[in-house]
Design an enzyme around this catalytic site. Structure first.
Site, PDB file in Angstrom:
ATOM      1  N   PHE A   1     -25.205  11.566 149.442  1.00  0.00           N
ATOM      2  CA  PHE A   1     -23.982  12.329 149.103  1.00  0.00           C
ATOM      3  C   PHE A   1     -23.202  11.193 148.103  1.00  0.00           C
ATOM      4  O   PHE A   1     -23.108  10.258 148.632  1.00  0.00           O
ATOM      5  CB  PHE A   1     -22.989  12.786 150.119  1.00  0.00           C
ATOM      6  CG  PHE A   1     -21.731  13.449 149.489  1.00  0.00           C
ATOM      7  CD1 PHE A   1     -21.892  14.932 148.847  1.00  0.00           C
ATOM      8  CD2 PHE A   1     -20.475  12.672 149.092  1.00  0.00           C
ATOM      9  CE1 PHE A   1     -20.563  15.311 148.337  1.00  0.00           C
ATOM     10  CE2 PHE A   1     -19.513  13.244 148.744  1.00  0.00           C
ATOM     11  CZ  PHE A   1     -19.547  14.670 148.285  1.00  0.00           C
TER      12      PHE A   1
ATOM     13  N   ASP B   1     -24.077   2.696 147.572  1.00  0.00           N
ATOM     14  CA  ASP B   1     -22.883   3.781 147.300  1.00  0.00           C
ATOM     15  C   ASP B   1     -22.079   3.287 148.766  1.00  0.00           C
ATOM     16  O   ASP B   1     -22.574   3.722 149.735  1.00  0.00           O
ATOM     17  CB  ASP B   1     -23.209   5.046 147.551  1.00  0.00           C
ATOM     18  CG  ASP B   1     -21.899   5.955 147.548  1.00  0.00           C
ATOM     19  OD1 ASP B   1     -21.069   5.550 147.993  1.00  0.00           O
ATOM     20  OD2 ASP B   1     -21.981   7.253 147.143  1.00  0.00           O
TER      21      ASP B   1
ATOM     22  N   LYS C   1     -12.887   5.762 149.526  1.00  0.00           N
ATOM     23  CA  LYS C   1     -12.286   6.094 150.756  1.00  0.00           C
ATOM     24  C   LYS C   1     -11.447   5.225 151.591  1.00  0.00           C
ATOM     25  O   LYS C   1      -9.954   5.173 151.155  1.00  0.00           O
ATOM     26  CB  LYS C   1     -13.404   6.523 151.682  1.00  0.00           C
ATOM     27  CG  LYS C   1     -14.225   8.176 151.368  1.00  0.00           C
ATOM     28  CD  LYS C   1     -14.904   8.625 152.113  1.00  0.00           C
ATOM     29  CE  LYS C   1     -15.263  10.160 151.728  1.00  0.00           C
ATOM     30  NZ  LYS C   1     -16.274  10.325 151.346  1.00  0.00           N
TER      31      LYS C   1
HETATM   32  C1  LIG Z   1     -16.878  10.788 149.722  1.00  0.00           C
HETATM   33  C2  LIG Z   1     -17.991  10.118 149.379  1.00  0.00           C
HETATM   34  C3  LIG Z   1     -18.211  10.164 147.965  1.00  0.00           C
HETATM   35  C4  LIG Z   1     -17.149  10.897 146.861  1.00  0.00           C
HETATM   36  O1  LIG Z   1     -15.933  10.303 146.879  1.00  0.00           O
HETATM   37  P1  LIG Z   1     -14.854  11.200 146.399  1.00  0.00           P
HETATM   38  O2  LIG Z   1     -13.559  10.072 146.525  1.00  0.00           O
HETATM   39  O3  LIG Z   1     -14.408  12.332 147.118  1.00  0.00           O
HETATM   40  O4  LIG Z   1     -15.048  11.395 145.058  1.00  0.00           O
HETATM   41  C5  LIG Z   1     -19.252   9.304 147.338  1.00  0.00           C
HETATM   42  N1  LIG Z   1     -20.136   8.773 148.145  1.00  0.00           N
HETATM   43  C6  LIG Z   1     -19.805   8.882 149.347  1.00  0.00           C
HETATM   44  C7  LIG Z   1     -20.987   8.027 150.094  1.00  0.00           C
HETATM   45  C8  LIG Z   1     -19.053   9.410 150.069  1.00  0.00           C
HETATM   46  O5  LIG Z   1     -19.150   9.468 151.459  1.00  0.00           O
END
Ligand SMILES: *Cc1c(COP(=O)(O)O)cnc(C)c1O
Length: 424
Positions: free
Chosen positions: A156, A247, A276
């Site tokens: 994700f 990420d 986050k």
């Molecule tokens: C939540 C998340 C995102 C996206 O972050 P947003 O602030 O909602 O755009 C990207 N990568 C990972 C691993 C996430 O958990």
């Protein structure tokens, strides 16, 4: 904080904004686009790991705004940082220098493998920046005209067009074609598949620019990466001048028990992204990289709000608090307590629970595939008992409390999960 500052400047509107007027979910949905399947709870207030709804009902918050409220709710350090910075300077754009953006970048660089930071507002935006940087490196340094970025199934990376394309889950892409070209998917934790993909894509001339991975897949079901897999990828990237992008949006900022998820694999990425937990709930994202791949020049990338004094002051306060109050130790200890408790529950309900897994304070309880029970049902039952949890896919119940969670609060959440599994 003292409300004096508000009293000094009376509102110019005739009526003060009536934010406490109860808004029913039905009314809400008449004005806000229904892009979310929300629980029928209207939250009003929070303190520490507790939140309260408009009827005064208390919940233990093991969602933390989806792995975001690092220091919980209304933490005095955040209240102070927010108040002081809004009174001093909140936004000026990146036409000028501000010391606080520099200080946050310095803290992040000194506490990671990176040399430079770029600030933005969300995880998706941070990943967009990483994708752009990787493509520019491929064009400028390696002369690749048609670069490809490898990502994993069940990953994700966000909800913008490029990041839903990077996300290896068709359910997020459905209905939004044409997607962005230049992505290719491989199964997670499968080094042979990755090597085959690179061999195939690079067959005629080099095309693979970067490999974008989570050190532990969060949304994809709280799946830790294999250390041998990540170490081999690091070697391949070094051999072929491919950039490794981690990420860290969900697993970073201390959630894994180490500051960055990649530290759990003993490797260093070339680029990593954070969001986050970085601002503890204030919107901020960051893309960080090694000097060796920093090919961005003035004008190449930008964000109006990115790194504004308000967001960076709060994030800096969160970062310093993590360090000064030794919160990583709490993450490790409370994480062990939580996993021990969840494993005991798993043994009590072997017909319902398949596995417990995770790092620090990002943990998942996976339900058996061959029974009807879903993570959504367990979450509903826990909410009825006053504990907020969130699924990570149809079969995994996710536990991502604030990093300041106490031993007693872990016990309370364990009791709710135990009772939920007993009743379902
Ligand atoms: C939540 C998340 C995102 C996206 O972050 P947003 O602030 O909602 O755009 C990207 N990568 C990972 C691993 C996430 O958990």
């Amino acid at each position: 904080m003292s409300p004096d500052v508000l009293l000094q400047t009376p509102p110019t509107v005739a009526e003060p904004l009536n934010v406490s007027q109860p808004f029913t979910p039905e009314e809400f949905d008449e004005y806000v686009m229904r892009t979310y399947a929300r629980y029928p709870i209207t939250l009003e207030r929070g303190a520490g790991c507790q939140v309260w709804d408009v009827d005064g009902r208390e919940y233990l918050d093991f969602v933390a705004g989806i792995a975001t409220c690092t220091l919980g709710h209304a933490h005095p350090v955040m209240v102070q940082a927010v108040t002081e910075q809004i009174q001093t300077l909140h936004h000026v754009s990146n036409l000028y220098y501000t010391a606080v953006q520099g200080e946050l970048a310095k803290w992040l660089v000194e506490h990671s493998c990176a040399d430079r930071a770029f600030f933005c507002n969300s995880g998706a935006e941070a990943n967009e920046g990483a994708i752009k940087l990787a493509r520019k490196y491929a064009h400028d340094v390696r002369g690749i005209a048609d670069p490809v970025i490898l990502t994993a199934h069940a990953s994700f990376h966000g909800r913008t067009l490029a990041t839903i394309t990077a996300t290896g889950q068709p359910k997020y892409q459905k209905g939004f074609s044409p997607l962005v070209p230049g992505f290719y998917y491989v199964p997670y934790n499968d080094i042979t598949a990755l090597e085959h993909a690179i061999a195939e894509l690079d067959q005629n001339q080099p095309r693979v620019a970067a490999i974008l991975l989570e050190a532990l897949q969060g949304e994809g079901g709280v799946r830790p990466g294999d250390t041998a897999y990540f170490q081999r990828i690091r070697q391949i990237c070094d051999e072929k001048d491919i950039l490794l992008i981690c990420d860290e949006v969900q697993v970073g900022m201390g959630r894994s028990g180490k500051l960055w998820g990649y530290e759990n694999h003993g490797i260093e990425p070339d680029i990593f992204t954070s969001a986050k937990g970085l601002g503890g709930g204030i919107p901020i994202g960051a893309m960080l990289c090694k000097a060796s791949c920093n090919v961005f020049q003035p004008g190449d990338h930008a964000s109006t709000f990115g790194g504004n004094p308000f967001a960076t002051a709060v994030a800096l306060a969160v970062c310093k608090t993590l360090e000064q109050e030794n919160i990583l130790q709490n993450v490790q200890e409370r994480g062990e307590q939580l996993r021990a408790g969840l494993n005991a529950i798993a043994q009590r309900y072997p017909d319902k629970v398949a596995e417990v897994r995770g790092w620090g304070l990002i943990n998942g309880l996976e339900l058996k595939a061959d029974i009807d029970l879903t993570s959504a049902q367990v979450v509903q039952s826990a909410i009825a008992q006053g504990v907020l949890l969130v699924p990570a896919g149809p079969k995994v119940v996710r536990f991502v409390p604030p990093l300041i969670v106490s031993a007693a609060e872990i016990d309370q959440a364990l009791q709710a999960v135990n009772a939920a599994l007993a009743s379902l």
